[in-house]
Scaffold this active site. Structure first.
Site, mmCIF file in Angstrom:
data_model
loop_
_atom_site.group_PDB
_atom_site.id
_atom_site.type_symbol
_atom_site.label_atom_id
_atom_site.label_comp_id
_atom_site.label_asym_id
_atom_site.label_seq_id
_atom_site.Cartn_x
_atom_site.Cartn_y
_atom_site.Cartn_z
ATOM 1 N N THR A 55 45.908 -22.111 7.464
ATOM 2 C CA THR A 55 44.288 -21.693 7.158
ATOM 3 C C THR A 55 43.038 -22.321 6.642
ATOM 4 O O THR A 55 41.787 -22.851 7.727
ATOM 5 C CB THR A 55 43.853 -20.612 5.468
ATOM 6 O OG1 THR A 55 45.034 -19.667 6.021
ATOM 7 C CG2 THR A 55 42.218 -20.466 5.426
ATOM 8 N N GLU A 71 43.535 -13.759 -3.848
ATOM 9 C CA GLU A 71 43.041 -14.826 -3.110
ATOM 10 C C GLU A 71 43.043 -16.494 -2.951
ATOM 11 O O GLU A 71 43.969 -16.911 -1.534
ATOM 12 C CB GLU A 71 41.492 -14.125 -2.279
ATOM 13 C CG GLU A 71 41.458 -14.637 -0.902
ATOM 14 C CD GLU A 71 42.427 -13.906 0.355
ATOM 15 O OE1 GLU A 71 43.108 -13.498 -0.101
ATOM 16 O OE2 GLU A 71 42.238 -14.628 1.454
#
Lengths: 306, 306
Positions: B181, B128
């Site tokens: 993000t 991640e």
């Protein structure tokens, strides 16, 4: 029923991570009040024992909340209030809330319970506002509902009852110093780091989960306050020493309300008593007078004594 | 067992009030992966379908997490990974987490489950991090544990499984626009008002309580985000229109992860489908391409298909 005698419990607000929203109710520490119906209309305070508080209804916390309920209910008789004040005002364990909530609880009983606990919270907040300058319910809610409460919102009032693990005990030390709620509020920053706020709401969420699942070790890991305690603990002498000593046996230790009282939660009464001794050892070495208490969490809240 | 085919689910992180800590798992949207043992040591990606992603293990999210587990386990054989990528990268429903968590879940199964879900979360976070630049678990945890999860802490990793009411459904709209993000993080203030933070942690606490007590109306009153949504919603075209339309039938509507997907939670599939239609009506009038999904909350998480 023309007369009622009640026990109105002390309470711990904030509970480390839950600043302004969480609270729980004590069992062995609290005020007593006798309230009786009178033919004469209105609210009267006929007796105050224990601490020096005003007899004028509009200047007395218990009087103001009683009046708020009374004016809504409009009965064709009145009430006389006797206050046996055992919780010292300004101690940080909900002294004013016990007064404010006690009178409305008792009057509601004498009226045949026309109001529910949420409505009683509303009236009690009017009294609490006299003491603290703003309407808060984080001490009133646990006093009226018992156990652990989460005040989800104040406008409108929404109180959640969170389950209480049966073997949870609290130790409280009350150093005999004064911290004004206004001073304890003023020391807080208006803004906080987002990162710390995230830690705080993770702890609030996990504490609620831990109370639901009887997970004492998770309660321990959740009793952390990264927002308020770093500021307010400076106002309480030897706070860090007390916390360090207490946490040998306790699940967690924090400031009760806006202080100066400190609370520690423990699994089992034996641990709670060891915590009490550990805290006494710390404070005995200082020249500050203090009192300590050990109590089970009171899941009932208000109690009718007679 | 030498080969396994799995379903690795999409997830919704944040869940309005629970920024950075809460998440839940979807049932019908997710990637598929086939992983098989190879005589040759190491991790190899042999096939990627659906989206254009790197085959180099060190540059692929599923590869990086697999490698982290592999280097810890040190088996005397290797693994070959086939990725059937169905969740569009950057959609805001945990695309990279599905890759990162899927590969470690599957390899752990082939190894005879030497690692628990918390350890798998640790390895998956390594993957991640490649995608998001920092180690987060708020999408990984629900993918691995299923249902609702609360990531209490990342160092050390502690994931709490919060109960999921059985009649809870989610509707997701994915507008086909890109929000990085990093951009969604940069738009957030470093500091937030203490007053708003209190509202947020009251909502986190009450949402956890509502999930424990199957209280759909309290879920509704808790799905409020006063910290992040006011900033990030500006990045999502027609967010307020979607929210208004969805909330006619939904319990609450918010940004999924860092967007651009929007999620709405509903009681019952009928409401979730009405929400889908209401959202489609809003977006059909725009020139932005979009997809919608309806899913039960998936309490299982990862699924072994064969």
């Amino acid at each position: 029923m023309n007369e009622i005698k009640i026990f109105s419990p002390a309470t711990v607000a904030n509970v480390s991570c839950g600043f302004d929203v969480l609270g729980f109710c004590l069992d062995t520490i609290g005020d007593e009040m006798i309230i009786r119906k009178t033919d004469k209309k209105g609210i009267y305070i006929s007796k105050i024992e224990g601490h020096d508080l005003p007899f004028e209804v509009e200047k007395n916390v218990a009087g103001v909340s009683a009046l708020a309920l009374y004016e809504d209910a409009q009965p064709n008789f009145g009430f006389e209030i006797e206050i046996y004040k055992k919780i010292k005002p300004g101690s940080g364990v909900g002294s004013s809330s016990a007064s404010a909530a006690g009178s409305v609880f008792a009057i509601n009983e004498l009226l045949g319970k026309p109001y529910n606990k949420t409505q009683l919270t509303y009236f009690a907040m009017k009294g609490e506002a006299l003491a603290s300058g703003s309407e808060h319910a984080d001490n009133i809610a646990p006093a009226l509902f018992g156990g652990f409460t989460l005040v989800k919102s104040v406008t409108p009032i929404e109180v959640l009852q969170i389950p209480t693990p049966s073997n949870l005990y609290v130790t409280v030390i009350h150093p005999q110093i004064e911290i004004k709620t206004s001073e304890a509020r003023a020391i807080l920053p208006k803004e906080v780091e987002l990162k710390k706020a995230i830690t705080q709401w993770a702890n609030v969420g996990s504490l609620v989960h831990a109370l639901h699942t009887n997970d004492y070790q998770l309660i321990k890991r959740s009793l952390e306050d990264v927002i308020v305690e770093p500021h307010r603990s400076k106002l309480i002498p030897f706070f860090n020493d007390v916390k360090l000593a207490a946490n040998t046996y306790a699940l967690g230790t924090g400031i009760s309300g806006s202080g100066p009282s400190i609370f520690a939660l423990s699994e089992g009464i034996e641990n709670a008593k060891k915590v009490e001794q550990a805290i006494r050892n710390v404070y005995s070495k200082t020249d500050i007078a203090f009192e300590t208490y050990v109590s089970k969490i009171n899941v009932q809240g208000m109690k009718i004594l007679s």
